[in-house]
Design a protein around this motif. Sequence first.
Motif, mmCIF file in Angstrom:
data_model
loop_
_atom_site.group_PDB
_atom_site.id
_atom_site.type_symbol
_atom_site.label_atom_id
_atom_site.label_comp_id
_atom_site.label_asym_id
_atom_site.label_seq_id
_atom_site.Cartn_x
_atom_site.Cartn_y
_atom_site.Cartn_z
ATOM 1 N N ALA A 60 3.380 -1.338 3.824
ATOM 2 C CA ALA A 60 2.942 0.125 3.353
ATOM 3 C C ALA A 60 3.879 1.216 3.534
ATOM 4 N N ALA A 83 5.726 0.208 7.362
ATOM 5 C CA ALA A 83 4.808 -0.486 8.193
ATOM 6 C C ALA A 83 4.872 -1.791 7.670
ATOM 7 N N PHE A 133 0.588 5.621 0.647
ATOM 8 C CA PHE A 133 -0.325 6.639 1.162
ATOM 9 C C PHE A 133 0.226 7.982 0.900
ATOM 10 N N ALA A 134 -0.611 9.028 0.784
ATOM 11 C CA ALA A 134 -0.227 10.431 0.845
ATOM 12 C C ALA A 134 0.645 10.812 -0.524
ATOM 13 N N GLN A 135 1.648 11.588 -0.282
ATOM 14 C CA GLN A 135 2.315 12.085 -1.379
ATOM 15 C C GLN A 135 2.977 10.735 -2.118
ATOM 16 N N PHE A 185 -1.599 9.686 9.861
ATOM 17 C CA PHE A 185 -2.501 10.876 9.447
ATOM 18 C C PHE A 185 -1.729 11.640 8.799
ATOM 19 N N TRP A 186 -2.326 12.246 7.417
ATOM 20 C CA TRP A 186 -1.450 13.156 6.513
ATOM 21 C C TRP A 186 -2.521 14.058 6.340
ATOM 22 N N TRP A 197 0.388 19.000 0.040
ATOM 23 C CA TRP A 197 0.594 18.033 1.162
ATOM 24 C C TRP A 197 1.299 18.809 2.125
ATOM 25 N N LEU A 248 0.701 -1.268 0.110
ATOM 26 C CA LEU A 248 0.110 -0.124 -0.097
ATOM 27 C C LEU A 248 0.800 1.160 0.157
ATOM 28 N N PHE A 285 4.908 5.101 3.399
ATOM 29 C CA PHE A 285 4.315 6.502 3.490
ATOM 30 C C PHE A 285 5.476 7.458 3.749
ATOM 31 N N ILE A 315 4.942 0.116 12.383
ATOM 32 C CA ILE A 315 5.984 0.759 11.810
ATOM 33 C C ILE A 315 7.388 0.220 12.061
ATOM 34 N N PRO A 333 6.348 10.947 6.237
ATOM 35 C CA PRO A 333 6.559 11.111 7.637
ATOM 36 C C PRO A 333 4.927 11.556 7.996
ATOM 37 N N VAL A 334 4.408 11.451 9.127
ATOM 38 C CA VAL A 334 3.055 11.597 9.305
ATOM 39 C C VAL A 334 2.681 13.079 9.824
ATOM 40 N N ARG A 371 1.677 7.858 -2.853
ATOM 41 C CA ARG A 371 0.740 7.497 -3.608
ATOM 42 C C ARG A 371 0.415 8.414 -4.677
ATOM 43 N N ARG A 388 13.255 9.979 3.962
ATOM 44 C CA ARG A 388 12.181 10.061 4.995
ATOM 45 C C ARG A 388 11.060 9.181 4.844
#
Lengths: 82, 150
Positions: free
Chosen positions: A74, A55, A7-9, B120-121, B133, A5, A76, A60, A78-79, A11, A51
């Motif tokens: 996954a 997970a 996520f975010a940037q 969370f983002w 972002w 998976l 991704f 993580i 940094p949160v 993805r 960076r």
Amino acid sequence: MIKVLFFAQIRDQLATSELQMASDENSSVQALLSNLKARDDKWNRVLSNTRLMVAVNQTICNDNVDLHSGDEVAFFPPVTGG
Amino acid sequence: MIKVQSEDFNQQVEYNRLRKDPSVGAVVTFSGLVRDINQGEQVSTLTLEHYPGMTESSLAEIVKQAESRWNIIDCTVIHRIGELQLLDQIVFVGIASLHRQDAFAACEFIMDYLKTQAPFWKKETNAQQQSYWVDARDSDQEALNKWTDK
């Protein structure tokens, strides 16, 4: 198979949210990462981000973790919640 | 109690829920809101993405760690997802304890861990309707380090 998976940037940059990868060729996070980076320049660049967080099965971890069929990995950035 | 939800929450309802046990002598609550200026940009909306499943389990793990360090009678963590507007509530952490010291410390600890460990983002949209972002802040990582240096 291993479920991968993004996520975010990560993805957005890869234009991919989910992939299935063969478990016999991806026996560790490190192996999975190098196989994904080998896809093309874009994948190599995006997944070389220092960076990048990983997970395995929703915990993580670092690149040294071994992978087995049925695992969920996954990647991704940094949160930024809260 | 841990909740990840798109709906808003009510401070008074959450506060009342935390002071049901007669041994509670202190309740500390924190709430985080959508701010108008972030990283020099005028923000118009904020969208929160998360990793369903891992979000809940990572928050549960953070609360478990807090419970092992301080005397906590009850604890609530609520984090919203989806599109939010200026001044909307994003996150709520409430701690009920015997005394204020434990409640203050646990509340700060949970927020510092949540900001660096929970998946969370944030994506912001500015006044010109451009979306981007939000970058992670080094100061959040430094805030976390103070709990591990001790």
